[in-house]
Motif scaffolding. Structure first.
Motif, PDB file in Angstrom:
ATOM      1  N   HIS A 147       0.827  -1.201   0.126  1.00 31.00           N
ATOM      2  CA  HIS A 147       0.200   0.001  -0.052  1.00 31.00           C
ATOM      3  C   HIS A 147       0.746   1.158  -0.001  1.00 31.00           C
ATOM      4  CE1 HIS A 147      -3.994  -1.632   0.352  1.00 31.00           C
ATOM      5  NE2 HIS A 147      -3.677  -2.297   1.198  1.00 31.00           N
ATOM      6  N   GLN A 174       2.078   1.984  -3.619  1.00 32.68           N
ATOM      7  CA  GLN A 174       1.420   2.496  -4.361  1.00 32.68           C
ATOM      8  C   GLN A 174       1.179   4.032  -4.270  1.00 32.68           C
ATOM      9  OE1 GLN A 174      -2.531   0.681  -4.223  1.00 32.68           O
ATOM     10  NE2 GLN A 174      -2.971   1.075  -6.414  1.00 32.68           N
ATOM     11  N   GLN A 175       1.107   4.429  -2.660  1.00 33.28           N
ATOM     12  CA  GLN A 175       1.147   6.066  -2.465  1.00 33.28           C
ATOM     13  C   GLN A 175       2.305   6.710  -2.917  1.00 33.28           C
ATOM     14  OE1 GLN A 175       0.523   5.741   1.895  1.00 33.28           O
ATOM     15  NE2 GLN A 175      -1.405   4.938   1.869  1.00 33.28           N
ATOM     16  N   ALA A 205       4.288   5.574  -5.419  1.00 31.35           N
ATOM     17  CA  ALA A 205       4.192   5.917  -6.887  1.00 31.35           C
ATOM     18  C   ALA A 205       3.329   7.002  -7.299  1.00 31.35           C
ATOM     19  CB  ALA A 205       3.753   4.588  -7.443  1.00 31.35           C
ATOM     20  N   GLN A 206       2.001   7.262  -6.632  1.00 32.80           N
ATOM     21  CA  GLN A 206       1.404   8.263  -7.005  1.00 32.80           C
ATOM     22  C   GLN A 206       1.912   9.528  -6.707  1.00 32.80           C
ATOM     23  OE1 GLN A 206      -2.235   7.396  -4.665  1.00 32.80           O
ATOM     24  NE2 GLN A 206      -2.843   5.648  -6.136  1.00 32.80           N
ATOM     25  N   GLN A 221       4.860   0.330  -8.650  1.00 26.25           N
ATOM     26  CA  GLN A 221       3.228   0.055  -8.713  1.00 26.25           C
ATOM     27  C   GLN A 221       3.414  -1.441  -8.433  1.00 26.25           C
ATOM     28  OE1 GLN A 221       0.623   1.446  -9.203  1.00 26.25           O
ATOM     29  NE2 GLN A 221       1.337   3.620  -9.851  1.00 26.25           N
ATOM     30  N   PRO A 222       2.649  -1.809  -7.491  1.00 26.41           N
ATOM     31  CA  PRO A 222       2.590  -3.312  -7.168  1.00 26.41           C
ATOM     32  C   PRO A 222       1.600  -4.217  -8.019  1.00 26.41           C
ATOM     33  CG  PRO A 222       1.116  -2.089  -5.576  1.00 26.41           C
ATOM     34  CD  PRO A 222       1.877  -0.944  -6.292  1.00 26.41           C
ATOM     35  N   ALA A 279      -1.433  -5.798  -9.802  1.00 24.70           N
ATOM     36  CA  ALA A 279      -2.746  -5.441  -9.506  1.00 24.70           C
ATOM     37  C   ALA A 279      -3.265  -6.683  -8.674  1.00 24.70           C
ATOM     38  CB  ALA A 279      -3.492  -5.622 -10.783  1.00 24.70           C
TER      39      ALA A 279
END
Length: 288
Positions: free
Chosen positions: A250, A253-254, A256-257, A275-276, A278
């Motif tokens: 998680h 993902q944060q 990466a954003q 990005q992990p 999906a």
């Protein structure tokens, strides 16, 4: 690191090194007189060598052990076989050729890889299914730092053999073990090509313009994903490590954003790799 050294023909050495916590095997071939430099560069904790090496070569290895905390482990001569090493590498990578990695014409390194992979599989009790990449390193790609220079510069160890204060201890403000290991590898094996260094400096300039502290805050509490994934592959993972992995996915993902939209090529590449897969975090949450 575990390092295997093969004494080949015409004063050539083959080297292969890996850490079971990482998914990459390193290969190199070098002249016989470069052994000490490569050992200093890779900083292994254990060195494998064939029981059939010459007495003079074995004395050089023992001299290395006296000057460091290196552990020497002799292995049967048949384990250092180039054909066996090439076959093991192809099976590990699930490939028909090593050409894509630039590792097809390195018979001495293949022999060292055979011993390194065989020993690691033996000590772990199973195949290293998480090892899925190889990297070839060549002497002319790296800045030559003799052992005396490394010692006098106190890169990772003081003249008294202590871990601090050193250049690494002063620079290492990394918030994860993965970052610390990567930084140490950069210091021990600096590249001649300035492109990487230039890209890193440009990325640092971009981050210091405003995103740096945000990213550091987001990184806090991130677990050692490299070691957890290795333990999964070796079937040694614990439930609390799976929880930590889910939380780290998680966080990735944060991160990466947060990196998306920054006008920097290196950071954009990092964002894509962060990005992990999906549904991976969700699958872990359901299983836990």
């Amino acid at each position: 690191f575990l390092l295997a050294v093969h004494q080949g023909q015409r004063n050539t050495l083959g080297l292969a090194w890996l850490s079971v916590t990482q998914g990459e095997l390193h290969l190199a071939q070098c002249a016989g007189d470069e052994l000490e430099a490569w050992v200093a560069r890779t900083a292994p904790s254990e060195l494998l060598y064939s029981a059939g090496v010459t007495p003079a070569f074995e004395q050089r290895l023992k001299a290395l052990r006296l000057s460091s905390s290196l552990s020497l482990t002799p292995r049967p001569d048949w384990q250092f076989d180039a054909a066996l090493g090439q076959r093991k590498l192809l099976e590990q990578l699930k490939a028909a050729s090593l050409q894509a990695w630039g590792a097809d014409a390195l018979p001495e390194a293949h022999a060292a890889a055979a011993a390194a992979l065989g020993f690691a599989e033996h000590t772990q009790g199973r195949a290293l299914s998480h090892l899925h990449s190889i990297r070839v390193q060549r002497s002319d790609e790296l800045i030559d730092l003799p052992q005396t220079t490394r010692r006098n510069l106190e890169l990772v160890q003081t003249l008294r053999g202590e871990d601090a204060p050193t250049l690494f201890s002063l620079l290492d403000t990394c918030l994860t073990g993965m970052g610390s290991r990567l930084l140490k590898s950069w210091l021990l094996a600096p590249q001649r090509d300035r492109t990487q260094a230039t890209q890193r400096l440009a990325a640092i300039t971009t981050l210091r313009a405003g995103t740096w502290q945000t990213l550091r805050s987001a990184l806090k509490g991130t677990s050692d994903v490299e070691r957890i994934t290795a333990r999964i592959a070796l079937r040694q993972v614990r439930p609390r490590e799976l929880v930590a992995l889910q939380q780290s996915l998680h966080k990735a993902q944060q991160l990466a954003q947060a990196l998306q939209g920054l006008a920097d090529g290196a950071l954009a590449s990092i964002a894509a790799h962060l990005q992990p897969p999906a549904g991976c975090a969700e699958m872990l949450a359901r299983a836990i």
